[in-house]
Design an enzyme around this catalytic site. Structure first.
Site, PDB file in Angstrom:
ATOM      1  N   LYS A  84       0.839  -1.216   0.000  1.00 30.33           N
ATOM      2  CA  LYS A  84       0.000   0.000   0.000  1.00 30.33           C
ATOM      3  C   LYS A  84       0.863   1.252   0.000  1.00 30.33           C
ATOM      4  O   LYS A  84       0.438   2.312  -0.474  1.00 30.33           O
ATOM      5  CB  LYS A  84      -0.964  -0.019   1.181  1.00 30.33           C
TER       6      LYS A  84
ATOM      7  N   ARG B  52       3.928   9.701   4.995  1.00 30.17           N
ATOM      8  CA  ARG B  52       5.201  10.094   4.388  1.00 30.17           C
ATOM      9  C   ARG B  52       5.286   9.640   2.934  1.00 30.17           C
ATOM     10  O   ARG B  52       5.885  10.314   2.100  1.00 30.17           O
ATOM     11  CB  ARG B  52       6.365   9.517   5.191  1.00 30.17           C
TER      12      ARG B  52
END
Length: 338
Positions: free
Chosen positions: A188, A252
Protein backbone atom coordinates in the site's frame (compact mmCIF):
# COMPACT_ATOMS: atom_id res chain seq x y z
CA UNK A 1 4.42 -9.11 32.05
CA UNK A 2 7.45 -7.33 30.63
CA UNK A 3 7.05 -6.10 27.04
CA UNK A 4 10.05 -4.75 25.18
CA UNK A 5 9.51 -2.57 22.11
CA UNK A 6 12.45 -2.45 19.70
CA UNK A 7 12.47 0.76 17.68
CA UNK A 8 11.98 4.22 19.18
CA UNK A 9 10.59 6.04 16.15
CA UNK A 10 7.05 7.37 16.08
CA UNK A 11 5.54 3.90 15.70
CA UNK A 12 7.60 2.20 18.38
CA UNK A 13 6.94 5.05 20.81
CA UNK A 14 3.20 4.96 20.14
CA UNK A 15 3.09 1.18 20.61
CA UNK A 16 5.02 1.42 23.87
CA UNK A 17 2.39 3.88 25.11
CA UNK A 18 -0.40 1.55 24.03
CA UNK A 19 1.13 -1.39 25.87
CA UNK A 20 1.68 0.74 28.95
CA UNK A 21 -2.00 1.77 28.82
CA UNK A 22 -2.85 -1.93 28.76
CA UNK A 23 -1.05 -2.50 32.03
CA UNK A 24 2.27 -3.98 30.90
CA UNK A 25 5.76 -3.25 32.19
CA UNK A 26 7.17 -1.58 29.07
CA UNK A 27 10.73 -0.99 27.92
CA UNK A 28 11.36 1.08 24.80
CA UNK A 29 14.69 0.34 23.09
CA UNK A 30 16.61 2.72 20.86
CA UNK A 31 19.69 1.64 18.97
CA UNK A 32 21.31 4.98 19.78
CA UNK A 33 22.15 6.13 23.32
CA UNK A 34 21.96 9.80 22.35
CA UNK A 35 18.40 9.33 21.12
CA UNK A 36 17.45 7.29 24.18
CA UNK A 37 18.88 9.98 26.44
CA UNK A 38 16.86 12.69 24.70
CA UNK A 39 13.66 10.69 24.99
CA UNK A 40 14.34 9.98 28.67
CA UNK A 41 15.04 13.63 29.42
CA UNK A 42 12.30 15.33 27.43
CA UNK A 43 9.70 12.51 27.55
CA UNK A 44 8.79 13.63 24.05
CA UNK A 45 9.35 12.14 20.61
CA UNK A 46 9.75 14.95 18.03
CA UNK A 47 7.81 12.80 15.55
CA UNK A 48 4.76 12.78 17.85
CA UNK A 49 3.84 16.41 18.33
CA UNK A 50 1.99 17.27 21.52
CA UNK A 51 2.38 13.81 23.08
CA UNK A 52 4.16 13.07 26.36
CA UNK A 53 5.82 9.70 26.96
CA UNK A 54 4.68 8.40 30.38
CA UNK A 55 7.39 8.37 33.02
CA UNK A 56 6.93 4.68 33.77
CA UNK A 57 8.07 3.61 30.30
CA UNK A 58 11.75 2.68 30.57
CA UNK A 59 13.81 4.01 27.64
CA UNK A 60 17.21 2.39 27.08
CA UNK A 61 19.79 1.62 24.42
CA UNK A 62 21.39 -1.41 26.07
CA UNK A 63 19.91 -4.41 24.28
CA UNK A 64 20.95 -6.81 27.05
CA UNK A 65 18.82 -4.85 29.53
CA UNK A 66 15.97 -4.55 27.02
CA UNK A 67 15.76 -8.30 26.50
CA UNK A 68 16.26 -9.36 30.13
CA UNK A 69 13.10 -11.11 31.35
CA UNK A 70 11.13 -9.92 28.31
CA UNK A 71 8.10 -12.16 27.73
CA UNK A 72 7.06 -10.29 24.58
CA UNK A 73 9.28 -8.58 22.02
CA UNK A 74 7.69 -6.10 19.63
CA UNK A 75 9.64 -5.28 16.46
CA UNK A 76 8.88 -1.71 15.35
CA UNK A 77 12.04 -0.65 13.52
CA UNK A 78 12.18 0.61 9.89
CA UNK A 79 12.16 -2.08 7.21
CA UNK A 80 15.89 -1.79 6.48
CA UNK A 81 16.71 -2.55 10.12
CA UNK A 82 14.46 -5.56 10.72
CA UNK A 83 16.96 -8.32 9.94
CA UNK A 84 19.79 -6.56 11.76
CA UNK A 85 17.62 -6.07 14.85
CA UNK A 86 16.27 -9.61 14.84
CA UNK A 87 19.75 -11.07 14.47
CA UNK A 88 20.94 -8.90 17.36
CA UNK A 89 18.13 -10.34 19.49
CA UNK A 90 19.11 -13.93 18.76
CA UNK A 91 20.35 -15.66 21.88
CA UNK A 92 19.05 -12.88 24.11
CA UNK A 93 15.37 -13.90 24.24
CA UNK A 94 14.01 -17.06 25.80
CA UNK A 95 12.68 -19.80 23.49
CA UNK A 96 9.05 -19.07 24.33
CA UNK A 97 9.21 -15.27 24.00
CA UNK A 98 6.33 -14.03 21.87
CA UNK A 99 7.58 -11.93 18.94
CA UNK A 100 5.14 -9.41 17.44
CA UNK A 101 6.24 -7.80 14.19
CA UNK A 102 4.78 -4.33 13.72
CA UNK A 103 7.31 -3.18 11.13
CA UNK A 104 5.76 -2.73 7.70
CA UNK A 105 7.58 -3.50 4.49
CA UNK A 106 9.53 -6.12 2.56
CA UNK A 107 13.26 -6.70 2.85
CA UNK A 108 14.75 -4.76 -0.05
CA UNK A 109 17.38 -7.24 -1.27
CA UNK A 110 15.79 -10.62 -0.60
CA UNK A 111 12.09 -9.61 -0.94
CA UNK A 112 11.48 -11.62 2.26
CA UNK A 113 8.47 -10.93 4.43
CA UNK A 114 9.45 -9.99 7.97
CA UNK A 115 7.87 -12.96 9.74
CA UNK A 116 9.95 -15.14 7.42
CA UNK A 117 13.08 -13.37 8.57
CA UNK A 118 12.11 -13.90 12.20
CA UNK A 119 11.48 -17.59 11.57
CA UNK A 120 14.83 -17.92 9.80
CA UNK A 121 16.62 -16.47 12.81
CA UNK A 122 14.61 -17.93 15.70
CA UNK A 123 13.19 -21.11 14.21
CA UNK A 124 9.80 -22.36 13.07
CA UNK A 125 8.49 -23.04 16.58
CA UNK A 126 8.84 -19.45 17.81
CA UNK A 127 5.45 -17.83 18.50
CA UNK A 128 5.24 -15.03 15.91
CA UNK A 129 2.52 -12.63 14.82
CA UNK A 130 2.33 -9.78 12.33
CA UNK A 131 0.17 -6.76 13.13
CA UNK A 132 -1.02 -4.25 10.54
CA UNK A 133 -3.89 -1.97 9.62
CA UNK A 134 -4.80 1.72 9.29
CA UNK A 135 -2.93 2.84 12.39
CA UNK A 136 -0.90 6.02 12.05
CA UNK A 137 1.40 6.42 15.04
CA UNK A 138 0.33 10.05 15.48
CA UNK A 139 -3.25 8.93 16.16
CA UNK A 140 -2.54 5.83 18.23
CA UNK A 141 -0.38 8.00 20.51
CA UNK A 142 -3.34 10.38 20.91
CA UNK A 143 -5.65 7.44 21.69
CA UNK A 144 -7.89 8.01 18.66
CA UNK A 145 -10.21 5.04 17.93
CA UNK A 146 -8.51 2.69 15.44
CA UNK A 147 -8.47 -0.95 14.34
CA UNK A 148 -5.90 -3.44 13.09
CA UNK A 149 -5.33 -7.14 12.39
CA UNK A 150 -3.15 -9.58 14.33
CA UNK A 151 -2.11 -12.43 12.05
CA UNK A 152 -0.43 -15.70 12.92
CA UNK A 153 -0.51 -19.19 11.43
CA UNK A 154 -1.28 -20.29 14.99
CA UNK A 155 -4.79 -19.12 15.89
CA UNK A 156 -3.98 -19.17 19.61
CA UNK A 157 -1.03 -16.82 19.06
CA UNK A 158 -3.21 -14.43 17.04
CA UNK A 159 -5.80 -14.46 19.82
CA UNK A 160 -3.14 -13.85 22.47
CA UNK A 161 -1.85 -10.81 20.59
CA UNK A 162 -5.43 -9.62 20.15
CA UNK A 163 -5.99 -9.78 23.90
CA UNK A 164 -2.72 -7.96 24.61
CA UNK A 165 -3.27 -5.07 22.21
CA UNK A 166 -7.00 -4.48 22.34
CA UNK A 167 -8.44 -1.70 24.49
CA UNK A 168 -11.02 1.08 24.32
CA UNK A 169 -9.22 2.92 21.50
CA UNK A 170 -7.72 0.03 19.52
CA UNK A 171 -9.92 -2.76 18.21
CA UNK A 172 -7.98 -5.83 17.08
CA UNK A 173 -9.17 -8.59 14.74
CA UNK A 174 -7.43 -11.91 14.16
CA UNK A 175 -6.34 -13.67 10.99
CA UNK A 176 -4.28 -16.69 9.95
CA UNK A 177 -3.32 -15.05 6.64
CA UNK A 178 0.13 -13.75 7.51
CA UNK A 179 1.10 -13.39 3.85
CA UNK A 180 -1.89 -11.20 3.04
CA UNK A 181 -1.45 -9.01 6.10
CA UNK A 182 2.26 -8.45 5.49
CA UNK A 183 1.89 -7.85 1.74
CA UNK A 184 -0.90 -5.34 2.33
CA UNK A 185 1.26 -3.52 4.86
CA UNK A 186 4.12 -3.19 2.40
CA UNK A 187 2.54 -2.66 -0.99
CA UNK A 188 0.00 0.00 0.00
CA UNK A 189 2.99 2.30 0.49
CA UNK A 190 3.84 2.00 -3.21
CA UNK A 191 0.30 2.93 -4.23
CA UNK A 192 0.37 5.85 -1.79
CA UNK A 193 3.46 7.24 -3.52
CA UNK A 194 1.60 6.97 -6.84
CA UNK A 195 -1.42 8.78 -5.41
CA UNK A 196 0.85 11.53 -4.13
CA UNK A 197 2.55 11.84 -7.53
CA UNK A 198 -0.79 12.34 -9.25
CA UNK A 199 -1.81 14.89 -6.65
CA UNK A 200 1.46 16.73 -7.25
CA UNK A 201 0.77 16.67 -10.99
CA UNK A 202 -2.55 18.40 -10.37
CA UNK A 203 -4.82 15.48 -11.22
CA UNK A 204 -8.09 15.00 -9.39
CA UNK A 205 -10.15 12.62 -7.29
CA UNK A 206 -10.98 10.39 -10.28
CA UNK A 207 -7.29 9.58 -10.76
CA UNK A 208 -6.79 8.86 -7.07
CA UNK A 209 -9.80 6.54 -6.94
CA UNK A 210 -8.57 4.74 -10.05
CA UNK A 211 -5.10 4.17 -8.61
CA UNK A 212 -6.38 2.97 -5.26
CA UNK A 213 -8.91 0.57 -6.78
CA UNK A 214 -6.64 -0.89 -9.42
CA UNK A 215 -3.76 -0.85 -6.94
CA UNK A 216 -5.60 -3.06 -4.47
CA UNK A 217 -6.45 -5.38 -7.37
CA UNK A 218 -2.84 -5.99 -8.30
CA UNK A 219 -1.87 -6.33 -4.66
CA UNK A 220 -4.51 -9.03 -4.28
CA UNK A 221 -3.34 -10.80 -7.44
CA UNK A 222 0.16 -11.13 -6.02
CA UNK A 223 -1.18 -12.10 -2.60
CA UNK A 224 -3.15 -15.04 -3.99
CA UNK A 225 -0.22 -16.20 -6.12
CA UNK A 226 2.00 -16.22 -3.01
CA UNK A 227 -0.51 -18.28 -1.03
CA UNK A 228 -2.47 -15.53 0.72
CA UNK A 229 -6.18 -14.79 0.55
CA UNK A 230 -7.66 -12.01 -1.56
CA UNK A 231 -10.29 -11.19 1.08
CA UNK A 232 -7.47 -10.09 3.39
CA UNK A 233 -6.70 -7.29 0.94
CA UNK A 234 -10.34 -6.18 1.16
CA UNK A 235 -9.99 -5.76 4.92
CA UNK A 236 -8.14 -3.59 7.40
CA UNK A 237 -4.64 -4.74 6.45
CA UNK A 238 -5.33 -4.12 2.76
CA UNK A 239 -8.02 -1.62 1.79
CA UNK A 240 -8.10 -0.01 5.23
CA UNK A 241 -4.38 0.66 5.37
CA UNK A 242 -4.40 1.69 1.70
CA UNK A 243 -7.06 4.35 2.32
CA UNK A 244 -5.31 5.90 5.29
CA UNK A 245 -1.86 5.86 3.67
CA UNK A 246 -3.11 7.37 0.41
CA UNK A 247 -5.30 10.05 1.95
CA UNK A 248 -3.77 11.09 5.29
CA UNK A 249 -1.70 14.19 5.97
CA UNK A 250 0.45 11.94 8.19
CA UNK A 251 1.52 9.73 5.27
CA UNK A 252 5.20 10.09 4.39
CA UNK A 253 4.72 7.97 1.27
CA UNK A 254 2.00 10.23 -0.07
CA UNK A 255 4.05 13.31 0.78
CA UNK A 256 7.06 11.95 -1.10
CA UNK A 257 4.85 11.29 -4.10
CA UNK A 258 3.51 14.83 -4.08
CA UNK A 259 7.06 16.18 -4.14
CA UNK A 260 7.93 13.95 -7.10
CA UNK A 261 4.80 15.05 -8.94
CA UNK A 262 5.80 18.66 -8.35
CA UNK A 263 9.10 18.06 -10.14
CA UNK A 264 11.52 16.85 -7.49
CA UNK A 265 13.70 13.82 -8.14
CA UNK A 266 12.94 10.70 -6.13
CA UNK A 267 16.07 11.17 -4.01
CA UNK A 268 15.33 14.84 -3.36
CA UNK A 269 11.79 13.92 -2.34
CA UNK A 270 13.05 11.34 0.16
CA UNK A 271 15.42 13.91 1.62
CA UNK A 272 12.74 16.58 1.93
CA UNK A 273 10.32 14.23 3.67
CA UNK A 274 13.03 13.80 6.30
CA UNK A 275 11.91 10.37 7.50
CA UNK A 276 11.71 6.81 6.25
CA UNK A 277 9.61 6.41 3.07
CA UNK A 278 8.93 2.67 3.07
CA UNK A 279 7.26 2.67 -0.35
CA UNK A 280 10.56 3.50 -2.03
CA UNK A 281 12.02 0.17 -0.95
CA UNK A 282 8.74 -1.72 -1.33
CA UNK A 283 8.51 -0.70 -5.00
CA UNK A 284 11.72 -2.57 -5.78
CA UNK A 285 10.61 -5.61 -3.81
CA UNK A 286 7.22 -5.55 -5.53
CA UNK A 287 8.85 -5.80 -8.95
CA UNK A 288 11.11 -8.63 -7.81
CA UNK A 289 8.12 -10.53 -6.43
CA UNK A 290 5.90 -9.87 -9.45
CA UNK A 291 8.60 -11.20 -11.79
CA UNK A 292 9.28 -14.23 -9.60
CA UNK A 293 5.57 -15.08 -9.33
CA UNK A 294 4.62 -14.20 -12.90
CA UNK A 295 2.10 -11.53 -11.87
CA UNK A 296 1.55 -8.38 -13.92
CA UNK A 297 1.62 -5.32 -11.62
CA UNK A 298 1.45 -2.28 -13.93
CA UNK A 299 1.04 0.41 -11.26
CA UNK A 300 3.92 -0.90 -9.15
CA UNK A 301 6.00 -1.29 -12.32
CA UNK A 302 5.50 2.34 -13.32
CA UNK A 303 6.21 3.42 -9.74
CA UNK A 304 9.51 1.54 -9.89
CA UNK A 305 10.45 3.21 -13.16
CA UNK A 306 9.74 6.67 -11.75
CA UNK A 307 11.59 5.98 -8.50
CA UNK A 308 14.61 4.08 -9.84
CA UNK A 309 14.88 4.84 -13.56
CA UNK A 310 13.99 8.57 -13.58
CA UNK A 311 10.98 8.03 -15.79
CA UNK A 312 8.76 11.09 -16.14
CA UNK A 313 5.64 10.76 -13.97
CA UNK A 314 3.54 12.09 -16.85
CA UNK A 315 4.93 9.41 -19.14
CA UNK A 316 4.20 6.78 -16.51
CA UNK A 317 0.57 7.89 -16.30
CA UNK A 318 0.30 7.96 -20.09
CA UNK A 319 1.63 4.41 -20.34
CA UNK A 320 -0.79 3.19 -17.67
CA UNK A 321 -3.75 4.77 -19.44
CA UNK A 322 -2.82 3.36 -22.87
CA UNK A 323 -2.51 -0.29 -21.81
CA UNK A 324 -4.53 -2.91 -23.68
CA UNK A 325 -8.23 -3.15 -22.94
CA UNK A 326 -9.30 -5.37 -20.06
CA UNK A 327 -12.40 -6.66 -18.35
CA UNK A 328 -12.54 -5.52 -14.72
CA UNK A 329 -13.41 -9.00 -13.49
CA UNK A 330 -12.61 -12.36 -15.03
CA UNK A 331 -15.93 -14.12 -14.48
CA UNK A 332 -15.71 -17.63 -13.17
CA UNK A 333 -12.10 -17.46 -12.00
CA UNK A 334 -11.04 -17.05 -8.40
CA UNK A 335 -8.75 -14.11 -9.02
CA UNK A 336 -8.81 -10.39 -9.63
CA UNK A 337 -7.96 -9.20 -13.14
CA UNK A 338 -5.57 -6.27 -13.39
Amino acid sequence: MKVSVFGSGAWGTAISMLMRDNGYDVTLWSKFEEEAQELRTTRKNPLLEGVDIPDDISIISNIEDATKNAETAIIAVPSFAVRETVEELKGKLSDNTLIICMSKGIEKDSSCLFTGIIQDVFGQNTPIAAVSGPTHAEEIARRIPSACVAASEDTKVAQLVQSMLMNDYLRVYTSTDVIGVELGAALKNVIAICVGVCDGLGFGDNTIAMLMTRGIAEMAELCVKMGGRKETLAGLAGLGDLIVTCMSRHSRNRRAGVLIGEGNSAQDAMTKVGAMVEGYYAAKAAIQLSEAMGVDMPICTEAYKVLYEDKSPLEAVKDLMSRERKSEHNTGEERWVI
